[in-house]
Design a protein around this motif. Sequence first.
Motif, PDB file in Angstrom:
ATOM      1  N   SER A  44       0.846  -1.180   0.000  1.00 48.67           N
ATOM      2  CA  SER A  44       0.000   0.000   0.000  1.00 48.67           C
ATOM      3  C   SER A  44       0.889   1.242   0.000  1.00 48.67           C
ATOM      4  O   SER A  44       1.847   1.307   0.781  1.00 48.67           O
ATOM      5  CB  SER A  44      -0.889   0.015   1.247  1.00 48.67           C
ATOM      6  N   PRO A  45       0.582   2.243  -0.828  1.00 51.32           N
ATOM      7  CA  PRO A  45       1.366   3.473  -0.780  1.00 51.32           C
ATOM      8  C   PRO A  45       1.210   4.192   0.568  1.00 51.32           C
ATOM      9  O   PRO A  45       2.060   4.990   0.944  1.00 51.32           O
ATOM     10  CB  PRO A  45       0.820   4.313  -1.937  1.00 51.32           C
ATOM     11  N   GLU A  46       0.148   3.869   1.282  1.00 51.55           N
ATOM     12  CA  GLU A  46      -0.090   4.470   2.597  1.00 51.55           C
ATOM     13  C   GLU A  46       0.727   3.805   3.691  1.00 51.55           C
ATOM     14  O   GLU A  46       0.839   4.338   4.792  1.00 51.55           O
ATOM     15  CB  GLU A  46      -1.579   4.382   2.940  1.00 51.55           C
ATOM     16  N   ASP A  47       1.293   2.619   3.400  1.00 51.09           N
ATOM     17  CA  ASP A  47       2.074   1.883   4.391  1.00 51.09           C
ATOM     18  C   ASP A  47       3.183   1.115   3.676  1.00 51.09           C
ATOM     19  O   ASP A  47       3.183  -0.114   3.637  1.00 51.09           O
ATOM     20  CB  ASP A  47       1.161   0.926   5.161  1.00 51.09           C
ATOM     21  N   PRO A  48       4.178   1.835   3.106  1.00 50.78           N
ATOM     22  CA  PRO A  48       5.205   1.181   2.299  1.00 50.78           C
ATOM     23  C   PRO A  48       6.067   0.177   3.055  1.00 50.78           C
ATOM     24  O   PRO A  48       6.699  -0.680   2.437  1.00 50.78           O
ATOM     25  CB  PRO A  48       6.042   2.338   1.761  1.00 50.78           C
ATOM     26  N   ASP A  83     -11.588   3.075   2.517  1.00 52.09           N
ATOM     27  CA  ASP A  83     -12.310   4.060   3.328  1.00 52.09           C
ATOM     28  C   ASP A  83     -13.795   4.115   2.989  1.00 52.09           C
ATOM     29  O   ASP A  83     -14.622   4.374   3.852  1.00 52.09           O
ATOM     30  CB  ASP A  83     -11.694   5.451   3.163  1.00 52.09           C
ATOM     31  N   GLU A  88     -15.055   3.440  -3.944  1.00 46.88           N
ATOM     32  CA  GLU A  88     -14.028   2.601  -4.577  1.00 46.88           C
ATOM     33  C   GLU A  88     -14.647   1.717  -5.641  1.00 46.88           C
ATOM     34  O   GLU A  88     -14.065   1.500  -6.703  1.00 46.88           O
ATOM     35  CB  GLU A  88     -13.301   1.769  -3.521  1.00 46.88           C
ATOM     36  N   ARG A 126     -15.113  -2.297   4.257  1.00 48.80           N
ATOM     37  CA  ARG A 126     -15.050  -1.181   5.199  1.00 48.80           C
ATOM     38  C   ARG A 126     -15.928  -1.520   6.394  1.00 48.80           C
ATOM     39  O   ARG A 126     -17.114  -1.812   6.237  1.00 48.80           O
ATOM     40  CB  ARG A 126     -15.548   0.100   4.559  1.00 48.80           C
TER      41      ARG A 126
END
Length: 128
Positions: A44-48, A83, A88, A126
């Motif tokens: 994930s780009p949010e948690d590399p 989210d 999405e 979600r």
Amino acid sequence: MRIHLSSVYVDDQDKALRFYTEVLGFVKKTEVPLGGDRWLTVVSPEDPDGTELVLEPAGHPAVGPYREALVRDGIPVTSFAVDDVHAEYERLRALGVRFVQEPVTMGNVTVAVLDDTCGNLLQIARAA
């Protein structure tokens, strides 16, 4: 203890890398040649530095029957947190992604199931 790696068996690593990065939005983390295949992971780009998803070649004889049974029964091989499932779902549909289950709310969880084009069903979810 924590989850470090998780695998998804794919028919074609190049096709899978395009789908998981260009469509789903993950980023490539590792690519190591291993003969005709590769050790190929996305994150994930949010948690590399978080859990890596291995785009594992589906060549083992047990993989075909396993995946076919899951797809036939509509069972996703894994689930990704988002989210907003509805947003999405719309974003991915606009990109041509085929869903086998539109968003549905079950208790405090909303889910939708899509085809990754590489032999698997994936769930986006979600929790409320």
